[in-house]
Design an enzyme around this catalytic site. Structure first.
Site, short mmCIF file in Angstrom:
data_model
loop_
_atom_site.label_atom_id
_atom_site.label_comp_id
_atom_site.label_asym_id
_atom_site.label_seq_id
_atom_site.Cartn_x
_atom_site.Cartn_y
_atom_site.Cartn_z
N ASP A 31 -23.89 16.17 0.61
CA ASP A 31 -22.60 16.76 0.25
C ASP A 31 -22.78 17.88 -0.77
OD1 ASP A 31 -21.46 14.93 1.90
OD2 ASP A 31 -20.61 13.66 0.33
N ASP A 33 -25.41 19.89 -1.20
CA ASP A 33 -25.94 21.11 -0.56
C ASP A 33 -24.84 21.82 0.24
OD1 ASP A 33 -28.43 20.72 -1.62
OD2 ASP A 33 -29.23 19.68 0.14
N PHE A 34 -24.00 21.03 0.91
CA PHE A 34 -22.88 21.61 1.67
C PHE A 34 -21.95 22.36 0.72
CE2 PHE A 34 -18.69 21.71 3.54
CZ PHE A 34 -18.95 22.01 4.88
N ASP A 35 -21.62 21.73 -0.40
CA ASP A 35 -20.71 22.35 -1.36
C ASP A 35 -21.29 23.63 -1.94
OD1 ASP A 35 -18.86 20.37 -0.94
OD2 ASP A 35 -19.43 19.18 -2.70
N LEU A 81 5.21 8.96 27.72
CA LEU A 81 4.65 8.11 28.76
C LEU A 81 5.53 6.91 29.04
CD1 LEU A 81 0.92 8.02 27.56
CD2 LEU A 81 1.82 9.28 29.52
N GLU A 110 -7.99 5.41 28.13
CA GLU A 110 -8.16 5.93 26.77
C GLU A 110 -7.34 5.08 25.81
OE1 GLU A 110 -7.15 10.12 26.73
OE2 GLU A 110 -7.74 10.27 28.84
N LYS A 112 -4.80 4.28 23.00
CA LYS A 112 -3.58 4.96 22.55
C LYS A 112 -3.53 4.88 21.02
CE LYS A 112 1.38 5.19 23.52
NZ LYS A 112 1.84 5.19 22.13
N ASP A 114 -2.23 5.54 17.34
CA ASP A 114 -0.88 5.60 16.79
C ASP A 114 -0.83 6.61 15.66
OD1 ASP A 114 1.74 4.94 16.70
OD2 ASP A 114 1.50 3.08 15.58
N GLU A 169 -3.87 13.63 18.88
CA GLU A 169 -3.13 12.82 17.91
C GLU A 169 -3.72 13.03 16.52
OE1 GLU A 169 0.12 9.97 18.45
OE2 GLU A 169 -0.95 11.32 19.79
N TYR A 221 -7.36 14.53 23.56
CA TYR A 221 -7.44 13.77 24.80
C TYR A 221 -6.99 14.50 26.06
CZ TYR A 221 -2.56 12.90 23.37
OH TYR A 221 -1.27 13.05 22.95
N LYS A 284 -4.81 6.92 33.13
CA LYS A 284 -4.50 8.17 33.82
C LYS A 284 -5.25 8.24 35.15
CE LYS A 284 -4.19 10.64 29.39
NZ LYS A 284 -4.80 11.66 28.53
N LYS A 308 1.03 -1.28 26.40
CA LYS A 308 1.21 -1.53 24.97
C LYS A 308 0.68 -2.91 24.60
CE LYS A 308 3.09 1.01 22.61
NZ LYS A 308 4.47 1.45 22.34
N CYS A 402 19.58 -7.76 -13.00
CA CYS A 402 18.13 -7.55 -13.01
C CYS A 402 17.42 -8.87 -13.28
CB CYS A 402 17.77 -6.52 -14.07
SG CYS A 402 15.98 -6.29 -14.29
N CYS A 405 15.74 -8.43 -17.05
CA CYS A 405 16.49 -8.24 -18.30
C CYS A 405 17.95 -8.66 -18.21
CB CYS A 405 16.37 -6.80 -18.77
SG CYS A 405 17.21 -5.61 -17.68
N CYS A 420 18.03 -1.19 -11.64
CA CYS A 420 18.36 -1.66 -12.98
C CYS A 420 18.48 -0.44 -13.89
CB CYS A 420 17.28 -2.61 -13.51
SG CYS A 420 17.48 -2.99 -15.27
N CYS A 426 13.94 -2.73 -20.18
CA CYS A 426 13.50 -3.67 -19.14
C CYS A 426 11.98 -3.65 -19.09
CB CYS A 426 14.10 -3.24 -17.81
SG CYS A 426 13.77 -4.35 -16.44
#
Length: 666
Positions: A31, A33-35, A81, A110, A112, A114, A169, A221, A284, A308, A402, A405, A420, A426
């Site tokens: 990381d 060296d990348f930076d 879908l 594939e 799905k 979320d 997604e 996808y 599909k 699902k 509450c 209190c 409250c 409180c």
């Protein structure tokens, strides 16, 4: 090697390392060296703005502000879908497909994921536009935000088409989601509810620099376009992977519906091993010619269906409803349950959200309830098993006072929660507010943690955050687990916090709705706490991105005599309640109310310095010309399109010298 060649070489090298790290998960350099390489490229670009490229790896950090997201019509609609929930429904779908097409059928399965659907458009191998699904016909242009996601390639490799779109997604991995919530809890903010909503909300954030801080991922996808020279869905996935897209490796080509069901059964069990939320499998038809033949209904393609998964759900008994008080005074009802195993963990408590949710589901103590856990950190009750309800049970009466209190609760019109109002008397609110004050993104007081704050309040040593600056070593030494060295560090950390700049102190005060970004805007606009305290609601609403709700919250905060006294004490203790003289030295209001667009190459100041000069003198910088643009600052080699648009809109055009003269009219 010329400077331009060096920039291109570094860009290509960094893109390759980025691809290996984020897409292939097989980094070749550290990381650090990348930076260092990224910093070298940034320096070269800053010194040579004529070689600026929107697709440069340096542009992933964001920074563009999008106030209003442009609505874009999809070239090809993003349909939803049809869903299925059983083997029988899948078999019925296959029977319909077989009636409509000839020849052997294959299916691509594939997972799905979320998240939030996105459509990315590429021309000549460069990302030019990213649009949300919206209503399927049109969505919002969120390109600035999508550019910050590391797994979205800005430049492609290989034999890609001249122009095409790819659908996918935007997801938030569990690990990143947990880290984000841990940070929010640390600063006293409410945790996000689930990865999906957080990912979706991220796409519509106005500041792309804030989006860049979120560990979002992009899983692709589906290739969309004309003349793509593809024969199957599976071939499209392979091609996209070769061009640099992150295509989930779990996708599988299957020969029949039995193999589809095997895939579904496997992942229904093993989906919890994945780093992302999944809620099913998309099936599909593989052959693209057959897809064309099958076509679509008004809502859904006939050649695809979603299976699902059943949500993780168990039933248990709700023994008691208790109530928690947050630092803002918001009351959260909590269901205390008989322990039940859910998604690999033992669940004893679940959030009930608010009074409306309890009433809507008619949840009562003693009920057998259904508890569900998708990707949420906190399980939720989704219903009641009324067949097990005691006929003598009583409807839940939401508390009126509450629980901490005893103060009468209030609920403002349009608010989901009860509150409250006893914010300065409180205990949980007092502790929560001080914990927010000392948190990492606020005052970042080393040596002082949340538990110690609670002990200090309980011992009567502090009542608000100003009291921290009265503490002495001998006050804190008697506290539980407080050693001599720890006490020294705590007092030193409190003293050091006096150097924290105004905008962070303003955030630390815990004014409702005033987060980090709003605090910076208010600090920059008003320059000092005194000016802010004197602002009217109308004044506040005129500040960029400050609406009625935030303005009223600020007014209410400073209307409190106790809050004003606390501010005065912070002043007396020497905290930074105004922008420092050093920062103010180069700031004026000369450009107040004016919006600028910068274009071209400049000889006297860099583009970065030019932007800073505008903002330091009260102006606003925009990336594109619109009717709201007051000035176009035009350098050498400026693109003709901006010039034409500026002239068409009557925007005043300034040369570099004319702009600098505007800052120094004498």
């Amino acid at each position: 090697m010329t400077t331009e060649e060096k920039i291109k070489q570094l860009s290509n090298e960094l893109e390759q390392h980025n691809y290996k790290y984020y897409v292939l998960d097989s980094p070749e350099i550290s990381d650090f060296d990348f930076d260092m390489k990224l910093k070298e490229l940034q320096d070269l670009e800053d010194k040579n703005p004529e070689f600026f490229d929107a697709s440069s790896p340096t542009q992933r950090v964001g920074g563009a502000i999008t106030k209003n997201f442009e609505t874009v019509v999809h070239d090809f609609p993003m349909q939803s879908l049809s869903n299925s929930y059983s083997k029988e429904e899948l078999e019925e779908w296959e029977a319909r497909v077989k009636k409509m097409v000839d020849g052997e059928l294959e299916y691509v399965c594939e997972l799905k994921y979320d998240g939030a659907s996105i459509s990315l458009t590429y021309e000549k191998g460069k990302l030019i536009r990213a649009v949300t699904r919206g209503d399927g016909v049109q969505g919002d242009d969120v390109t600035n935000n999508i550019r910050t996601i590391r797994t979205v390639p800005l430049n492609l490799k290989g034999d890609f088409p001249d122009k095409f779109a790819i659908r996918g997604e935007i997801v938030l991995p569990y690990e990143g989601f947990a880290k984000m919530n841990a940070e929010r809890v640390e600063i006293g903010e409410e945790p996000y509810s689930n990865p999906r909503n957080t990912a979706s909300g991220s796409l519509k954030m106005q500041d792309s620099a804030e989006v860049a801080k979120r560990p979002l991922d992009c899983l692709l996808y589906s290739l969309i376009g004309r003349d793509l020279n593809l024969s199957s869905q599976y071939e499209g996935l392979e091609k996209a992977r070769n061009w640099g897209f992150k295509v989930p490796k779990e996708a599988k080509l299957t020969k029949n519906i039995d193999e589809v069901l095997e895939f579904i059964q496997y992942w229904d069990i093993h989906r919890h091993d994945l780093p992302y939320e999944t809620d099913g499998v998309v099936v599909k038809v593989n052959n693209l010619h057959q897809q064309d033949e099958l076509g679509s209904t008004a809502k859904s393609p006939r050649w695809a269906i979603a299976y699902k998964f059943k949500a993780e759900r168990e039933s248990t008994v709700l023994r008691e409803i208790t109530y928690q008080v947050g630092r803002t005074g918001a009351i959260t009802p909590v269901a205390n349950l008989d322990p039940v195993q859910l998604a690999g963990t033992i669940v004893k408590r679940a959030s009930l959200h608010n009074a409306d949710q309890i009433q809507k589901l008619d949840i009562r103590e003693g009920d057998t309830v259904f508890v569900e856990k998708g990707g949420e950190i906190i399980p939720k009750i989704i219903g009641v098993d009324f067949t097990h309800r005691d006929p003598n049970s009583e409807e839940t009466q939401y508390i009126k006072q509450c629980p901490e209190c005893g103060t009468d609760l209030v609920r403002a019109e349009g608010e989901a929660h009860h509150y409250c109002p006893n914010d300065n008397g409180c205990f949980p609110q007092i502790v929560g507010r001080i914990q927010h004050y000392i948190s990492r993104k606020a005052m970042d007081i080393e040596g002082l943690g949340g538990e110690t704050v609670a002990l200090l309040v309980k011992a009567g040593l502090i009542h608000n955050y100003a009291d921290l600056y009265t503490l002495k070593k001998e006050d804190v030494l008697p506290l539980e687990r407080m050693a001599d060295k720890s006490a020294d560090n705590l007092i030193l950390g409190i003293e050091k916090s006096k150097e924290i700049p105004f905008e962070r102190l303003l955030f630390a005060l815990g004014i409702r709705y005033v987060g980090e970004t709003v605090a910076k805007k208010l600090a920059k606009h008003y320059k000092s706490i005194q000016n802010l305290m004197q602002a009217t609601t109308e004044d506040l609403i005129n500040v960029d991105e400050i609406g009625q709700r935030i303005a009223q919250s600020v007014i209410d905060f400073f209307a409190s005599e106790e809050n004003r006294n606390t501010i005065k004490r912070l002043m007396d203790f020497g905290l930074q309640l105004e922008i420092s003289a050093e920062k103010l030295a180069n700031q004026t209001d000369i450009l107040q109310g004016n919006t600028f667009v910068i274009s071209g190459v400049f000889s006297k100041v860099s583009r970065t310095d030019l932007k800073k000069l505008i903002e330091d003198n009260g102006g606003k910088v925009s990336s594109s010309i619109s009717a709201k643009t007051n000035y176009l600052v035009a350098g050498e080699n400026m693109g003709p399109s901006k010039l034409v648009k500026a002239e068409k809109l009557g925007t005043e055009i300034l040369s570099e010298d004319e702009f600098l003269e505007k800052l120094n009219p004498s």
